[in-house]
Design an enzyme around this catalytic site. Structure first.
Site, PDB file in Angstrom:
ATOM      1  N   SER A   1     -18.405   3.081 -10.833  1.00  0.00           N
ATOM      2  CA  SER A   1     -19.364   2.535 -11.729  1.00  0.00           C
ATOM      3  C   SER A   1     -20.279   3.485 -12.622  1.00  0.00           C
ATOM      4  CB  SER A   1     -20.150   1.482 -10.948  1.00  0.00           C
ATOM      5  OG  SER A   1     -21.034   0.740 -11.826  1.00  0.00           O
TER       6      SER A   1
ATOM      7  N   THR B   1     -19.953  -6.112  -9.437  1.00  0.00           N
ATOM      8  CA  THR B   1     -18.781  -5.926 -10.157  1.00  0.00           C
ATOM      9  C   THR B   1     -17.774  -6.387  -9.131  1.00  0.00           C
ATOM     10  OG1 THR B   1     -17.360  -4.440 -11.351  1.00  0.00           O
ATOM     11  CG2 THR B   1     -18.771  -3.588  -9.228  1.00  0.00           C
TER      12      THR B   1
ATOM     13  N   LYS C   1     -18.063 -11.187  -7.726  1.00  0.00           N
ATOM     14  CA  LYS C   1     -18.718 -11.997  -8.955  1.00  0.00           C
ATOM     15  C   LYS C   1     -18.656 -13.396  -8.462  1.00  0.00           C
ATOM     16  CE  LYS C   1     -17.890  -9.007 -12.765  1.00  0.00           C
ATOM     17  NZ  LYS C   1     -17.486  -8.779 -14.101  1.00  0.00           N
TER      18      LYS C   1
ATOM     19  N   ASP D   1     -20.714 -10.720 -19.448  1.00  0.00           N
ATOM     20  CA  ASP D   1     -19.591 -10.154 -19.923  1.00  0.00           C
ATOM     21  C   ASP D   1     -19.176 -10.431 -21.252  1.00  0.00           C
ATOM     22  OD1 ASP D   1     -19.347  -8.334 -17.552  1.00  0.00           O
ATOM     23  OD2 ASP D   1     -17.953 -10.109 -16.531  1.00  0.00           O
TER      24      ASP D   1
ATOM     25  N   GLY E   1      -9.876 -13.848 -14.207  1.00  0.00           N
ATOM     26  CA  GLY E   1     -11.348 -14.155 -14.045  1.00  0.00           C
ATOM     27  C   GLY E   1     -11.910 -13.430 -15.435  1.00  0.00           C
ATOM     28  N   ALA E   2     -11.278 -12.430 -15.841  1.00  0.00           N
ATOM     29  CA  ALA E   2     -11.867 -11.914 -17.275  1.00  0.00           C
ATOM     30  C   ALA E   2     -11.665 -12.671 -18.363  1.00  0.00           C
ATOM     31  CB  ALA E   2     -11.074 -10.538 -17.405  1.00  0.00           C
TER      32      ALA E   2
ATOM     33  N   GLY F   1     -12.304  -1.771 -24.346  1.00  0.00           N
ATOM     34  CA  GLY F   1     -13.635  -2.468 -23.953  1.00  0.00           C
ATOM     35  C   GLY F   1     -14.993  -1.696 -23.604  1.00  0.00           C
TER      36      GLY F   1
END
Ligand code: ATR
Length: 266
Positions: free
Chosen positions: A15, A62, A66, A103, A130-131, A236
């Site tokens: 991360s 993360t 989540k 996000d 999920g994204a 991204g």
């Protein structure tokens, strides 16, 4: 005493959040410490309880925690509710824990920075996990002309589109080349794979965005879009900075400088 923040996840070693938030703190003269914490399976609640009990003020969450964080929060923002997932927790002054999801707004922030207006645009989102769910509300809030979700597993696209009257679902095969912007919200780039969307569809877009990024170089999706001569193709990384910046603002009430951060990390 230095204020404490961290990121929960598993794996979490990779991360960038500690570096990003430490950079934000330096730039905005905030006295805080930001670390990372690996969550053992089924232990999110216990580890989050411990963190807040010991004075932690906020955290990022993360994969794969989540949804655990969503269930953990005492109160949820509309973005967290719409996403069904939480990437930011904040301890409120009365001790309750607020759950937010930055996000999707991080993505919209990056698209604005890149001068891509979503208002009036025809948008294709590839993917229905999920994204994709996490970015839908902030995108719909920008008043696009249309939003289409296409997914390999069609039923998942249908289910996701159901919550929004402006959003429709499609298979990959039924897409026509009629989009201004195409957003890849699948996890395919992590495996160096391309979603099976026809080149004809991609070619006609003026802007392509992959929610994934690589530490160095292009993702297969942005690389492919560039080969097809799509005028603008971005990964991204800007969204990563955007979501972090919005978490930081929620916790500290100040917004760090985006461009300065981008220049420092890329
Ligand atoms: P999460 O919900 O945790 O984000 P997920 O449910 O596995 O993860 O969703 C990942 C998304 O990427 C899904 O839309 C998945 O498509 P399916 O629903 O058909 O599985 C999509 N995806 C992953 N790899 C893909 C690939 N190679 N081609 C097309 N879509 C892919």
């Amino acid at each position: 005493m230095t204020d404490k923040y961290l990121v929960f996840g598993n794996p979490v070693e990779h991360s960038l959040s500690p570096q990003l938030h430490t950079f934000f703190a330096t730039c905005t003269h905030q006295d805080l410490e930001y670390t990372k914490c690996k969550v053992e399976e089924g232990k999110f609640k216990q580890q989050a309880d411990e963190f807040f009990r010991l004075g932690g003020l906020g955290c990022n969450i993360t994969v794969p925690c989540k949804i655990d964080a969503y269930n953990y929060a005492d109160e949820l923002t509309d973005y967290a509710k719409a996403a069904g997932a939480v990437n930011t927790l904040k301890k409120l002054s009365d001790g309750r824990i607020l759950g937010d999801n930055t996000d999707g707004r991080g993505l919209v922030y990056d698209l604005k920075r890149l001068n891509f207006p979503l208002q009036g645009a025809k948008i294709l989102i590839i993917g229905a996990g999920g994204a994709a769910k996490g970015i839908l509300k902030p995108i719909v809030d920008c008043a696009p002309l249309s939003v289409t979700i296409a997914n390999r597993t069609y039923e998942k696209a249908v289910e996701l589109a159901r919550d929004y009257k402006e959003v429709s679902a499609s298979t990959f095969d039924n897409l026509t080349p009629d989009f201004n912007i195409i957003i890849n919200a699948t996890s395919s780039s992590l495996k160096d794979e391309l979603p099976k969307v026809a080149d004809e569809v991609l070619k006609n877009a003026s802007f392509v965005y992959d929610l994934m990024y690589k530490k160095t170089g292009q993702t297969v999706f942005t690389q492919h879009a560039k080969e097809l001569l799509v005028p603008h193709a971005y990964d991204g990384f800007g969204m990563l900075i955007g979501q972090a910046l919005l978490s930081f603002e929620l916790w500290r009430g100040v917004k760090p400088d985006f461009e300065k951060t981008l220049a420092n990390f890329r």
